[in-house]
Design a protein around this motif. Structure first.
Motif, PDB file in Angstrom:
ATOM      1  N   GLN A   1      30.151  28.406  43.040  1.00 13.95           N
ATOM      2  CA  GLN A   1      30.698  28.312  44.394  1.00 13.95           C
ATOM      3  C   GLN A   1      30.016  29.322  45.319  1.00 13.95           C
TER       4      GLN A   1
ATOM      5  N   GLU B   1      29.754  22.755  46.077  1.00 14.31           N
ATOM      6  CA  GLU B   1      31.110  22.290  46.365  1.00 14.31           C
ATOM      7  C   GLU B   1      31.731  21.802  45.066  1.00 14.31           C
TER       8      GLU B   1
ATOM      9  N   THR C   1      33.045  30.227  39.616  1.00 17.68           N
ATOM     10  CA  THR C   1      33.047  31.095  40.793  1.00 17.68           C
ATOM     11  C   THR C   1      31.624  31.386  41.264  1.00 17.68           C
TER      12      THR C   1
END
Length: 348
Positions: free
Chosen positions: A294, A299, A291
């Motif tokens: 990201q 990506e 997480t």
């Protein structure tokens, strides 16, 4: 002046005297063993919130010292040397316990089979295999070769590819890309089989190599990718889980045998809890790390089951063939591991 003999002629008195001497000696030996200090060393940071080995070491120390009169001294962050030096130190007794990963294969070659790419489909399967009959047999085999007893297994975690060029969904997407890998033949074979160009670069040079484009990508567990800010140089992460890294908690067997039965039992229990704690910390940081990566703009690609099979079919056979040549008589461990993984996979 007459001298009193050391023992009287009374058999009962002689027996009592001998019993007292034996008991005193036993108590002295027990006191010495109980006062023993165990030196636990690893190469990771000491912070338990970010370091699986750091967490494992602290848990081991707290449990052993709570249950016995043993003292545990922790030597984190490579303060006693790299993994090779720690294993050598454990063999000569200057280190009591070493928690190490890939370097152990240089001392017990059969350990390398756990690095065969795409062997473990999930962490629970790996845990069941290592904590079961296969892991026990491998530990006994390595004990005979190294003099080091495997107390328990932890994990370094699944390794994944990152790069700065394009998303990777298949081996074809790796063609022409240069990847930094550890200078270990198995990793060189793996990346070549997948179509990439492996580059053996020392760990300290990796950030510069990524920033300057000497290499397009690298491979590591999520916690390492995030912890070293590789998102600053890498745009794409592929969660292909190509290798499951294993941590080995090793103790010098002579030191272990010098402990009392109660101390041995406490040390083994603490090591199992330590290994399990390390696994939990690694799993938590990996899940959280995806997480965070990201959020930093990477990506993330999760290959499908069909795509994962394509990776496995490309990389696994060449690496297995290489290892069979390297291991010789120990090549049987390849087949033993495959059978254990197949059996464990039926449960998950």
């Amino acid at each position: 002046m007459s001298l009193r003999p050391l023992f009287t002629s009374n058999p009962t008195s002689v027996k009592r005297a001998l019993t007292a001497v034996i008991a005193a000696t036993a108590l002295a030996s027990a006191a010495t063993a109980s006062a023993q200090t165990l030196r636990f060393a690893h190469v990771d940071p000491d912070d338990w919130t970010t370091s699986k080995k750091g967490a494992a070491g602290q848990v081991f120390k707290n449990l052993v010292e709570a249950e016995t009169d043993l003292t545990v001294e922790l030597y984190p962050a490579g303060s006693l040397g790299g993994e090779t030096e720690l294993i050598e130190g454990a063999q000569d007794g200057t280190v009591s316990i070493a928690m190490v990963s890939g370097a152990y294969a240089n001392f017990c070659p059969a350990v390398a089979v756990t690095d065969i790419p795409y062997t473990f489909p999930s962490a629970p399967v790996a845990w069941e295999v290592l904590d079961g009959e296969f892991g026990a047999a491998l530990a006994e085999h390595c004990l005979q070769q190294t003099g080091l007893r495997t107390l328990a297994y932890g994990e370094t975690g699944f390794r994944h590819f990152t790069n700065s060029v394009r998303p990777i969904n298949s081996p074809e997407d790796m063609e022409g890309l240069k990847f930094r890998v550890q200078t270990i033949p198995l990793y060189l074979e793996m990346v070549s089989a997948l179509g990439g160009e492996p580059q053996g670069i020392a760990w300290g040079e990796v950030p510069t190599a990524l920033a300057t484009g000497v290499v397009d990508g690298q491979e590591n567990p999520i916690s390492v990718i995030y912890g070293n800010n590789f998102y600053e140089f890498q745009d794409y992460l592929t969660l292909d889980r190509h290798v499951y890294g294993v941590d080995h908690i090793l103790v010098n067997d002579e030191i272990f045998q010098s402990l009392s039965e109660e101390e041995q039992a406490a040390v083994k229990r603490a090591a199992v809890v330590a290994g399990t704690t390390g696994r939990a910390i690694q799993q938590f940081n990996s899940a959280q790390g995806i997480t965070k990566l990201q959020e930093e703009g990477m990506e993330v690609t999760q290959p499908t089951a069909e795509q994962m099979e394509a990776f496995r079919e490309a990389a696994q056979p060449p690496v297995q063939a290489y290892l069979r040549d390297e291991l010789g008589d120990d090549a049987e461990w390849i087949d033993r591991l495959s059978a254990a993984v197949e059996e464990a996979s039926a449960n998950f």
